[in-house]
Enzyme design. Structure first.
Site, PDB file in Angstrom:
ATOM      1  N   HIS A  82      -1.327 -26.034 -83.847  1.00 46.71           N
ATOM      2  CA  HIS A  82      -0.296 -25.961 -82.804  1.00 46.71           C
ATOM      3  C   HIS A  82      -0.835 -25.991 -81.362  1.00 46.71           C
ATOM      4  O   HIS A  82      -0.645 -25.105 -80.566  1.00 46.71           O
ATOM      5  CB  HIS A  82       0.750 -24.867 -83.044  1.00 46.71           C
ATOM      6  CG  HIS A  82       0.290 -23.457 -83.255  1.00 46.71           C
ATOM      7  ND1 HIS A  82      -0.560 -22.797 -82.421  1.00 46.71           N
ATOM      8  CD2 HIS A  82       0.643 -22.556 -84.203  1.00 46.71           C
ATOM      9  CE1 HIS A  82      -0.715 -21.562 -82.841  1.00 46.71           C
ATOM     10  NE2 HIS A  82      -0.019 -21.386 -83.925  1.00 46.71           N
ATOM     11  N   HIS A 138       1.291 -12.838 -94.289  1.00 53.01           N
ATOM     12  CA  HIS A 138       1.705 -13.525 -93.062  1.00 53.01           C
ATOM     13  C   HIS A 138       2.466 -14.791 -93.454  1.00 53.01           C
ATOM     14  O   HIS A 138       1.993 -15.559 -94.291  1.00 53.01           O
ATOM     15  CB  HIS A 138       0.446 -13.866 -92.260  1.00 53.01           C
ATOM     16  CG  HIS A 138       0.697 -14.534 -90.948  1.00 53.01           C
ATOM     17  ND1 HIS A 138       1.886 -14.435 -90.261  1.00 53.01           N
ATOM     18  CD2 HIS A 138      -0.104 -15.320 -90.181  1.00 53.01           C
ATOM     19  CE1 HIS A 138       1.795 -15.126 -89.139  1.00 53.01           C
ATOM     20  NE2 HIS A 138       0.613 -15.678 -89.074  1.00 53.01           N
ATOM     21  N   GLU A 193       3.347 -17.427 -91.534  1.00 51.81           N
ATOM     22  CA  GLU A 193       3.138 -18.708 -90.852  1.00 51.81           C
ATOM     23  C   GLU A 193       2.749 -19.751 -91.917  1.00 51.81           C
ATOM     24  O   GLU A 193       2.109 -19.421 -92.927  1.00 51.81           O
ATOM     25  CB  GLU A 193       2.057 -18.599 -89.764  1.00 51.81           C
ATOM     26  CG  GLU A 193       2.065 -19.831 -88.872  1.00 51.81           C
ATOM     27  CD  GLU A 193       1.362 -19.654 -87.524  1.00 51.81           C
ATOM     28  OE1 GLU A 193       0.713 -18.627 -87.303  1.00 51.81           O
ATOM     29  OE2 GLU A 193       1.492 -20.582 -86.688  1.00 51.81           O
ATOM     30  N   ASP A 248       0.680 -22.048 -92.454  1.00 48.78           N
ATOM     31  CA  ASP A 248      -0.668 -22.304 -92.967  1.00 48.78           C
ATOM     32  C   ASP A 248      -1.025 -21.345 -94.109  1.00 48.78           C
ATOM     33  O   ASP A 248      -1.960 -21.586 -94.861  1.00 48.78           O
ATOM     34  CB  ASP A 248      -1.735 -22.251 -91.854  1.00 48.78           C
ATOM     35  CG  ASP A 248      -1.612 -21.058 -90.931  1.00 48.78           C
ATOM     36  OD1 ASP A 248      -0.523 -20.481 -90.831  1.00 48.78           O
ATOM     37  OD2 ASP A 248      -2.619 -20.706 -90.294  1.00 48.78           O
ATOM     38  N   HIS A 300      -0.370 -11.903 -86.118  1.00 49.29           N
ATOM     39  CA  HIS A 300      -0.080 -12.807 -85.028  1.00 49.29           C
ATOM     40  C   HIS A 300       1.416 -13.101 -84.895  1.00 49.29           C
ATOM     41  O   HIS A 300       1.868 -13.646 -83.900  1.00 49.29           O
ATOM     42  CB  HIS A 300      -0.907 -14.078 -85.309  1.00 49.29           C
ATOM     43  CG  HIS A 300      -0.475 -15.361 -84.772  1.00 49.29           C
ATOM     44  ND1 HIS A 300      -0.279 -16.484 -85.510  1.00 49.29           N
ATOM     45  CD2 HIS A 300      -0.204 -15.705 -83.489  1.00 49.29           C
ATOM     46  CE1 HIS A 300       0.068 -17.484 -84.739  1.00 49.29           C
ATOM     47  NE2 HIS A 300       0.121 -17.058 -83.526  1.00 49.29           N
ATOM     48  N   ASP A 356      -4.630 -13.059 -90.106  1.00 49.31           N
ATOM     49  CA  ASP A 356      -5.166 -13.840 -88.982  1.00 49.31           C
ATOM     50  C   ASP A 356      -6.250 -13.083 -88.198  1.00 49.31           C
ATOM     51  O   ASP A 356      -7.036 -13.696 -87.479  1.00 49.31           O
ATOM     52  CB  ASP A 356      -4.046 -14.215 -88.000  1.00 49.31           C
ATOM     53  CG  ASP A 356      -3.352 -15.518 -88.383  1.00 49.31           C
ATOM     54  OD1 ASP A 356      -3.873 -16.251 -89.232  1.00 49.31           O
ATOM     55  OD2 ASP A 356      -2.278 -15.782 -87.817  1.00 49.31           O
ATOM     56  N   TYR A 381     -10.864 -18.591 -81.144  1.00 47.13           N
ATOM     57  CA  TYR A 381      -9.682 -18.169 -81.908  1.00 47.13           C
ATOM     58  C   TYR A 381      -8.958 -17.035 -81.179  1.00 47.13           C
ATOM     59  O   TYR A 381      -7.732 -17.045 -81.011  1.00 47.13           O
ATOM     60  CB  TYR A 381     -10.124 -17.714 -83.304  1.00 47.13           C
ATOM     61  CG  TYR A 381      -8.981 -17.481 -84.255  1.00 47.13           C
ATOM     62  CD1 TYR A 381      -8.512 -18.504 -85.068  1.00 47.13           C
ATOM     63  CD2 TYR A 381      -8.339 -16.249 -84.318  1.00 47.13           C
ATOM     64  CE1 TYR A 381      -7.453 -18.303 -85.927  1.00 47.13           C
ATOM     65  CE2 TYR A 381      -7.288 -16.040 -85.170  1.00 47.13           C
ATOM     66  CZ  TYR A 381      -6.843 -17.063 -85.978  1.00 47.13           C
ATOM     67  OH  TYR A 381      -5.787 -16.859 -86.820  1.00 47.13           O
ATOM     68  N   HIS A 438      -8.691 -17.140 -92.149  1.00 49.26           N
ATOM     69  CA  HIS A 438      -9.384 -18.346 -91.679  1.00 49.26           C
ATOM     70  C   HIS A 438     -10.859 -18.035 -91.484  1.00 49.26           C
ATOM     71  O   HIS A 438     -11.209 -16.975 -90.950  1.00 49.26           O
ATOM     72  CB  HIS A 438      -8.850 -18.808 -90.319  1.00 49.26           C
ATOM     73  CG  HIS A 438      -7.405 -19.210 -90.320  1.00 49.26           C
ATOM     74  ND1 HIS A 438      -6.934 -20.344 -90.919  1.00 49.26           N
ATOM     75  CD2 HIS A 438      -6.327 -18.615 -89.761  1.00 49.26           C
ATOM     76  CE1 HIS A 438      -5.627 -20.443 -90.741  1.00 49.26           C
ATOM     77  NE2 HIS A 438      -5.229 -19.390 -90.048  1.00 49.26           N
TER      78      HIS A 438
HETATM   79 FE1  FEO Z   1      -0.678 -17.073 -87.700  1.00 52.93          FE
HETATM   80 FE2  FEO Z   1      -3.177 -18.535 -89.614  1.00 52.93          FE
HETATM   81  O1  FEO Z   1      -1.434 -18.199 -89.005  1.00 52.93           O
END
Ligand code: FEO
Length: 402
Positions: free
Chosen positions: A28, A82, A84, A86, A148, A167, A195, A228
């Protein structure tokens, strides 16, 4: 898909079953120069629990890794830390294949999954601090609202002293290595900072509170498993300590000079400003927007005490690339920075005033009035630019000590 992909053991009861995305370069609006990973984890205790999933194109890879440790593919529970996309994008499909008896998320997570999947994912809410028996192993949920997203939570696995940090403490870094101690320290530091700067900087006050809260919980942590990048099994407090420093956003002596140019005049001004900064003892991080991505500018700003922005005026506006970078930086809400605006103009020259107003909105401390030069700077104008750099450096010296 089967074969080819296998799980990696992370601790006694936990396997990494995520996916490596070597080719993505956009998250994003953030330039993921080194790709990323979508980490999902399998807890094998008396019951089998999947923690988070992966971006939809990588579902097959995750399923193959799960099959490598759970040949019958039986998963009792999925924890969605989470929502989101991904991490949850393949949740509905994964649930169809794995038939978990339950899917758990925070109360906000349940709402978010409903809004994403419109009934295709039936999740139940767990409360902040609630514990769950995973068949002889105990997990506790720690709500981390707005880190996040409003739905975010972390899960702590007591038996393995392992924190699934979602995250938090992650980075966009594709690698064949699964553990931070197998990767170069400078790469971890840069990508971790990038990040934080691009995803978490606006949440700095919340992160300070969360770190304090986790410290008070006094949980022994031997492994940090983020969503991640690599897993931390050695020097596990390294990232939390860096987060504390980054979230504090204490001023430093260095300064970011970000600019674009139409015919080279604002470029000349930027170079003279950078000379002044260096002469005053402030390392200048010069970011010409033709060669610097907005997310790299944000990374530089994380470690800087001042932001100096240069733009020509075009059609009575800030130059488009500068407007783009500034819109992005404003959203990241950097704190405790000095600022200045400069630029060349032909006839009306609104850009520097518009930038000064934006910097004021961003609550940055203005060091001097905007510096404008008509058309091409001469020697005296460039001396003024250099002076601007020297003035900012002197002010940074005052703030940070010599
Ligand atoms: Fe807030 Fe890796 O997504």
């Amino acid at each position: 898909m089967s074969g080819g992909f296998s799980a990696v053991r992370v601790s006694e009861r936990v396997w990494w079953v995520g996916a490596v995305d070597w080719s993505t370069r956009d998250f994003h609006g953030y330039l993921t120069s080194r790709g990323t990973t979508y980490n999902a984890y399998l807890i094998k205790a008396g019951k089998v629990t999947l923690v988070d999933t992966v971006k939809p194109p990588f579902l097959g890879e995750m399923m193959a890794r799960i099959s490598s440790v759970i040949p019958d593919g039986k998963v009792d529970c999925i924890i969605s830390n989470h929502s989101e996309m991904d991490h949850s994008g393949s949740l509905a499909e994964a649930a169809k294949l794995l038939h978990p008896a339950k899917i758990l998320a925070s109360a906000n997570g349940v709402k978010a999954l409903q809004s994403h999947f419109h009934g295709a994912v039936e999740a139940a809410a767990v409360a902040d601090g609630e514990s769950l028996d995973l068949g002889g192993a105990r997990a506790t949920f720690i709500e981390t609202k707005m880190i996040h997203w409003p739905d975010s939570m972390m899960t702590y696995l007591h038996d393995d002293r392992l924190l699934f940090s979602q995250d938090g403490f992650g980075m966009h870094l594709a690698s064949g290595e699964r553990f931070a101690d197998e990767l170069p320290g400078d790469v971890l530091l840069y990508e971790g900072a990038k990040y934080f700067a691009n995803i978490l900087m606006p949440l700095s006050p919340l992160i300070e509170k969360l770190l304090e809260r986790v410290r008070k919980l006094n949980l022994p942590i031997e492994v940090i498993a983020p969503d991640h990048g690599p897993v931390w099994r050695r020097d596990v407090m390294r990232m939390p300590e860096l987060y504390a420093a980054w979230a504090a956003q204490r001023p430093t002596r260095s300064a970011v000079v970000v600019f674009d140019t139409m015919w080279g005049s604002t470029d000349l001004m930027a170079r003279a400003v950078a000379e002044g900064l260096a002469a005053g003892g402030s390392p200048a991080r010069v970011c010409p927007l033709r060669a610097s991505h907005r997310s790299d500018v944000a990374t530089e700003l994380l470690g800087a005490g001042a932001l100096l922005v240069g733009s020509p005026t075009m059609n009575n506006q800030v130059f488009p690339t500068v407007a783009d970078a500034m819109c992005y930086l404003e959203g990241l809400r950097p704190r405790n920075r000095l600022c200045a605006a400069f630029g060349s103009y032909g006839w009306s020259g609104e850009a520097t005033k518009l930038l000064a107003a934006q910097l004021e909105r961003m609550k940055m401390e203005k060091v001097c009035e905007p510096l404008r030069v008509n058309y091409v700077p001469d020697g005296s104008a460039l001396a003024e630019c250099r002076k601007l750099g020297e003035t900012v450096a002197a002010k940074l010296r005052e703030r940070c000590g010599a």
